[in-house]
Design an enzyme around this catalytic site. Sequence first.
Site, PDB file in Angstrom:
ATOM      1  N   ALA A  98       0.859  -1.177   0.000  1.00  0.00           N
ATOM      2  CA  ALA A  98       0.000   0.000   0.000  1.00  0.00           C
ATOM      3  C   ALA A  98       0.898   1.231   0.000  1.00  0.00           C
ATOM      4  CB  ALA A  98      -0.888  -0.013   1.233  1.00  0.00           C
ATOM      5  N   GLY A 141       0.602  -4.984   1.004  1.00  0.00           N
ATOM      6  CA  GLY A 141      -0.584  -5.050   0.152  1.00  0.00           C
ATOM      7  C   GLY A 141      -0.292  -5.704  -1.192  1.00  0.00           C
ATOM      8  N   GLU A 144      -0.602  -9.273  -0.552  1.00  0.00           N
ATOM      9  CA  GLU A 144      -2.038  -9.529  -0.334  1.00  0.00           C
ATOM     10  C   GLU A 144      -2.811  -9.535  -1.653  1.00  0.00           C
ATOM     11  OE1 GLU A 144      -2.266  -6.329   2.608  1.00  0.00           O
ATOM     12  OE2 GLU A 144      -3.025  -7.804   4.032  1.00  0.00           O
ATOM     13  N   GLU A 164       4.486  -5.096   7.320  1.00  0.00           N
ATOM     14  CA  GLU A 164       3.723  -4.041   7.996  1.00  0.00           C
ATOM     15  C   GLU A 164       4.207  -3.816   9.424  1.00  0.00           C
ATOM     16  OE1 GLU A 164       2.383  -6.448   6.159  1.00  0.00           O
ATOM     17  OE2 GLU A 164       0.789  -5.661   4.879  1.00  0.00           O
TER      18      GLU A 164
END
Length: 290
Positions: A98, A141, A144, A164
């Site tokens: 992200a 992300g 993911e 993260e």
Amino acid sequence: MASLCRSAASLLKPRAAPAVRSAVRLCSSGARYEYILVEKRGERSNVGVIQLNRPAALNALCDGLMKEVGRALDAFEVDGDVGAIVITGSDRAFAAGADIKEMQNLNFQDCYSGNFLAHWNRVSTVTKPVIAAVNGFALGGGCELAMMCDIVYAGEKAQFGQPEILLGTIPGSGGSQRLTRAVGKSLAMEMVLTGDRINAHEAKQSGLVSKVYPVDQLVSEAVKCGEKIASNSKLVSAMAKEAVNAAFELTLAEGNRLEKRLFHATFATDDRREGMAAFVEKRKASFQDK
Ligand code: HXC
């Protein structure tokens, strides 16, 4: 927002991966994207390819990029010619996570009231099979996103991680759940708690990816897999996908029951009749997706 024609033309010059140079063809469709390149590939143009294309930020998944991915998926989902979808990045990065710079100043209220990241889920709700072709970094992300896809192929230099924890946060788009189901508790815990990455071969060994290819062959191998899938009945492929996905949600008894009902349902399709008739008549099946 720049049109695909303009952004692709400028990005394709020195920086874009060779694998999608022909993406500029899609200009004629009028699709407009800033952060992705979209094209149809395969001998029968039946594989939709989405290339994340934000090279300066290693394909960090900003909100605009994820919205565009959602729009491209919506378009492929209703495109009767497309039987499978490939999502890829560049040789250096599938996606480095992200967008940290975009998230940096959010507070809890912003996240909660805006339901931050809710729309990221689109990849996992598409009914057509989606293949992730991962070269380079697939972090946070990015990992993911790959795990939301149905099949994950990796290039030899791919690296997967959920870092993260090093930013003082945790995975927020299914990382703790899908990674654990894919690789088991111990490795998932290790990756989520230390932020350590695994390489392509470790990812293959642990079941996170199904195949590893040389970097320059990855996307074409993913497209070949997509073509193979697209040559089958789209209707029945969607049922098969639904059945496999149920294994992640249901008990064994419930899953087996659903599978049986879907299996029975294939007997209501012309494609099941055609598939079995073709076998008996020793010819190739010609599926009509009905
Ligand atoms: C914003 C990013 C970024 C990210 C890289 N960049 N990752 N920008 N968000 N996630 C930017 C850098 O700031 C830099 O831009 C440029 O991309 C190149 O990155 P470098 O760090 O200079 O490259 P390198 O030294 O090769 O290191 C590559 C890297 C590192 C190991 C991938 O960039 C890195 O650690 N990135 C962050 C990975 C991460 O923590 N991901 C998880 C994010 S949180 P400038 O302009 O500065 O040169 C997350 C939460 C998920 O994903 C929650 C649910 C979705």
